[in-house]
Design a protein around this motif. Sequence first.
Motif, PDB file in Angstrom:
ATOM      1  N   VAL A   1       0.848  -1.199   0.000  1.00 29.48           N
ATOM      2  CA  VAL A   1       0.000   0.000   0.000  1.00 29.48           C
ATOM      3  C   VAL A   1       0.880   1.245   0.000  1.00 29.48           C
ATOM      4  CG1 VAL A   1      -1.777   1.315   1.209  1.00 29.48           C
ATOM      5  CG2 VAL A   1      -1.857  -1.178   1.214  1.00 29.48           C
ATOM      6  N   PRO A   2       1.075   1.863  -1.159  1.00 30.48           N
ATOM      7  CA  PRO A   2       1.846   3.108  -1.193  1.00 30.48           C
ATOM      8  C   PRO A   2       1.134   4.211  -0.413  1.00 30.48           C
ATOM      9  CG  PRO A   2       1.646   2.144  -3.387  1.00 30.48           C
ATOM     10  CD  PRO A   2       0.687   1.416  -2.504  1.00 30.48           C
ATOM     11  N   GLN A   3       1.882   4.941   0.405  1.00 27.62           N
ATOM     12  CA  GLN A   3       1.331   6.015   1.228  1.00 27.62           C
ATOM     13  C   GLN A   3       1.588   7.362   0.564  1.00 27.62           C
ATOM     14  OE1 GLN A   3      -0.167   5.506   4.195  1.00 27.62           O
ATOM     15  NE2 GLN A   3       0.400   3.392   4.681  1.00 27.62           N
ATOM     16  N   PRO A   4       0.586   8.258   0.496  1.00 28.38           N
ATOM     17  CA  PRO A   4       0.854   9.611   0.002  1.00 28.38           C
ATOM     18  C   PRO A   4       1.874  10.304   0.905  1.00 28.38           C
ATOM     19  CG  PRO A   4      -1.513   9.200   0.166  1.00 28.38           C
ATOM     20  CD  PRO A   4      -0.824   8.062   0.880  1.00 28.38           C
ATOM     21  N   VAL A   5       2.878  10.917   0.327  1.00 29.14           N
ATOM     22  CA  VAL A   5       3.891  11.591   1.135  1.00 29.14           C
ATOM     23  C   VAL A   5       3.270  12.708   1.961  1.00 29.14           C
ATOM     24  CG1 VAL A   5       6.015  12.957   1.057  1.00 29.14           C
ATOM     25  CG2 VAL A   5       5.779  10.950  -0.399  1.00 29.14           C
ATOM     26  N   GLU A   6       2.248  13.375   1.410  1.00 28.20           N
ATOM     27  CA  GLU A   6       1.557  14.404   2.183  1.00 28.20           C
ATOM     28  C   GLU A   6       0.986  13.836   3.481  1.00 28.20           C
ATOM     29  OE1 GLU A   6       1.020  13.776  -1.037  1.00 28.20           O
ATOM     30  OE2 GLU A   6       0.676  15.613  -2.197  1.00 28.20           O
ATOM     31  N   SER A   7       0.458  12.618   3.425  1.00 27.85           N
ATOM     32  CA  SER A   7      -0.100  11.984   4.620  1.00 27.85           C
ATOM     33  C   SER A   7       0.996  11.610   5.611  1.00 27.85           C
ATOM     34  CB  SER A   7      -0.899  10.739   4.237  1.00 27.85           C
ATOM     35  OG  SER A   7      -1.996  11.069   3.414  1.00 27.85           O
ATOM     36  N   ILE A   8       2.141  11.186   5.102  1.00 29.02           N
ATOM     37  CA  ILE A   8       3.268  10.856   5.979  1.00 29.02           C
ATOM     38  C   ILE A   8       3.714  12.104   6.731  1.00 29.02           C
ATOM     39  CG2 ILE A   8       5.636  10.004   6.074  1.00 29.02           C
ATOM     40  CD1 ILE A   8       5.030   8.424   3.489  1.00 29.02           C
ATOM     41  N   VAL A   9       3.832  13.224   6.020  1.00 34.63           N
ATOM     42  CA  VAL A   9       4.241  14.478   6.645  1.00 34.63           C
ATOM     43  C   VAL A   9       3.240  14.889   7.722  1.00 34.63           C
ATOM     44  CG1 VAL A   9       4.569  16.952   6.254  1.00 34.63           C
ATOM     45  CG2 VAL A   9       5.589  15.287   4.682  1.00 34.63           C
ATOM     46  N   THR A  10       1.952  14.818   7.412  1.00 35.31           N
ATOM     47  CA  THR A  10       0.919  15.200   8.375  1.00 35.31           C
ATOM     48  C   THR A  10       0.979  14.335   9.629  1.00 35.31           C
ATOM     49  OG1 THR A  10      -0.556  15.997   6.627  1.00 35.31           O
ATOM     50  CG2 THR A  10      -1.564  15.427   8.734  1.00 35.31           C
ATOM     51  N   ALA A  11       1.188  13.036   9.447  1.00 36.40           N
ATOM     52  CA  ALA A  11       1.248  12.125  10.590  1.00 36.40           C
ATOM     53  C   ALA A  11       2.464  12.425  11.470  1.00 36.40           C
ATOM     54  CB  ALA A  11       1.289  10.680  10.109  1.00 36.40           C
ATOM     55  N   ILE A  12       3.585  12.772  10.852  1.00 36.22           N
ATOM     56  CA  ILE A  12       4.780  13.123  11.631  1.00 36.22           C
ATOM     57  C   ILE A  12       4.539  14.424  12.383  1.00 36.22           C
ATOM     58  CG2 ILE A  12       7.200  13.806  11.480  1.00 36.22           C
ATOM     59  CD1 ILE A  12       7.440  11.950   9.027  1.00 36.22           C
ATOM     60  N   GLU A  13       3.971  15.415  11.705  1.00 35.27           N
ATOM     61  CA  GLU A  13       3.696  16.699  12.358  1.00 35.27           C
ATOM     62  C   GLU A  13       2.795  16.512  13.584  1.00 35.27           C
ATOM     63  OE1 GLU A  13       3.842  19.969   8.739  1.00 35.27           O
ATOM     64  OE2 GLU A  13       2.005  18.796   9.022  1.00 35.27           O
ATOM     65  N   ARG A  14       1.781  15.679  13.443  1.00 34.72           N
ATOM     66  CA  ARG A  14       0.846  15.452  14.543  1.00 34.72           C
ATOM     67  C   ARG A  14       1.564  14.868  15.751  1.00 34.72           C
ATOM     68  NH1 ARG A  14      -2.446  12.732  11.826  1.00 34.72           N
ATOM     69  NH2 ARG A  14      -1.906  10.608  12.481  1.00 34.72           N
ATOM     70  N   ARG A  15       2.469  13.966  15.530  1.00 36.06           N
ATOM     71  CA  ARG A  15       3.181  13.352  16.648  1.00 36.06           C
ATOM     72  C   ARG A  15       4.208  14.290  17.267  1.00 36.06           C
ATOM     73  NH1 ARG A  15       1.123   9.552  13.685  1.00 36.06           N
ATOM     74  NH2 ARG A  15       0.587   7.535  14.612  1.00 36.06           N
ATOM     75  N   LEU A  16       4.814  15.132  16.446  1.00 39.45           N
ATOM     76  CA  LEU A  16       5.813  16.069  16.970  1.00 39.45           C
ATOM     77  C   LEU A  16       5.175  17.327  17.560  1.00 39.45           C
ATOM     78  CD1 LEU A  16       8.590  15.922  14.208  1.00 39.45           C
ATOM     79  CD2 LEU A  16       8.520  14.715  16.401  1.00 39.45           C
ATOM     80  N   GLY A  17       3.906  17.532  17.256  1.00 37.66           N
ATOM     81  CA  GLY A  17       3.238  18.717  17.757  1.00 37.66           C
ATOM     82  C   GLY A  17       3.688  19.996  17.085  1.00 37.66           C
ATOM     83  N   VAL A  18       4.086  19.899  15.815  1.00 41.50           N
ATOM     84  CA  VAL A  18       4.535  21.081  15.073  1.00 41.50           C
ATOM     85  C   VAL A  18       3.888  21.072  13.697  1.00 41.50           C
ATOM     86  CG1 VAL A  18       6.757  21.111  16.276  1.00 41.50           C
ATOM     87  CG2 VAL A  18       6.556  19.919  14.086  1.00 41.50           C
TER      88      VAL A  18
END
Length: 254
Positions: free
Chosen positions: A183-200
């Motif tokens: 399942v290829p992941q949209p890079v935009e979704s990867i970025v959003t998920a990282i931002e959510r965890r980092l709180g930035v």
Amino acid sequence: MRIIGDGFLARNLAEEFGDRFPGVTALACGVSSTSTAAPAEYDREAQVLYDALDTCARQGRQLLFFSTASFSMYGFTDGGEGAAESDPVRPPNTYGRHKLALESVVRSFGVEYLVLRLSHAVGGHQRPHQLLPTLVRQIRAGEVTVHQGAHRDLLDVRDLLHAVGRLLGDGVSGEVLNVASGVPQPVESIVTAIERRLGVTARRLERPGSPAVTRVSLERLRRFVPDFRATPDEKYLDALLDAYLPYYTALSRA
């Protein structure tokens, strides 16, 4: 297992298998970036492979060779089941053509072999230039580059190690197999998920593009590894980031 290399794959293989599979040589020291253009790096990987094959031939060992199941091998694929190992390929860049040529050398050499075409494996011991460490570093710095429409098939290294252990344990040889999440992941979704965890929230430098998806078939792999993780749902990315984001964050501080 004899492991040639000391990078991401090599260190994970060493931790997982140790002295298991003493008749196998794993070549885990190849060119690690699809953007590499230096002929000397490709020449070095080829020479290491030739030497390893010579040794395997003399000692009756099996070679485990890691190739690519990325865009560099298959290009962008249509929907459906994805690209299979037996499909004709026209690698679109030097990295893919190099890997395909080395696969041919392995298959023609006369030793036992197993070729695994990997998508974008992620996990502990990754190098700073690889995808997730790069995204974490950029996000923490406040600015991240995102290519619109880009996707990446992220493969948990633990799933890869499970497949390797099962394949070698069952004596599988003479095969070329895709190993990916499916399942290829949209890079935009990867970025959003990282931002959510980092709180930035980082400023996104968006680069224009069209949908860019490389999807591969896992049908053949599952014939040999029936318990390979089923097609991941939307929680697969969450599980990856929950497992490895602390490591990537620490790496970005180094």
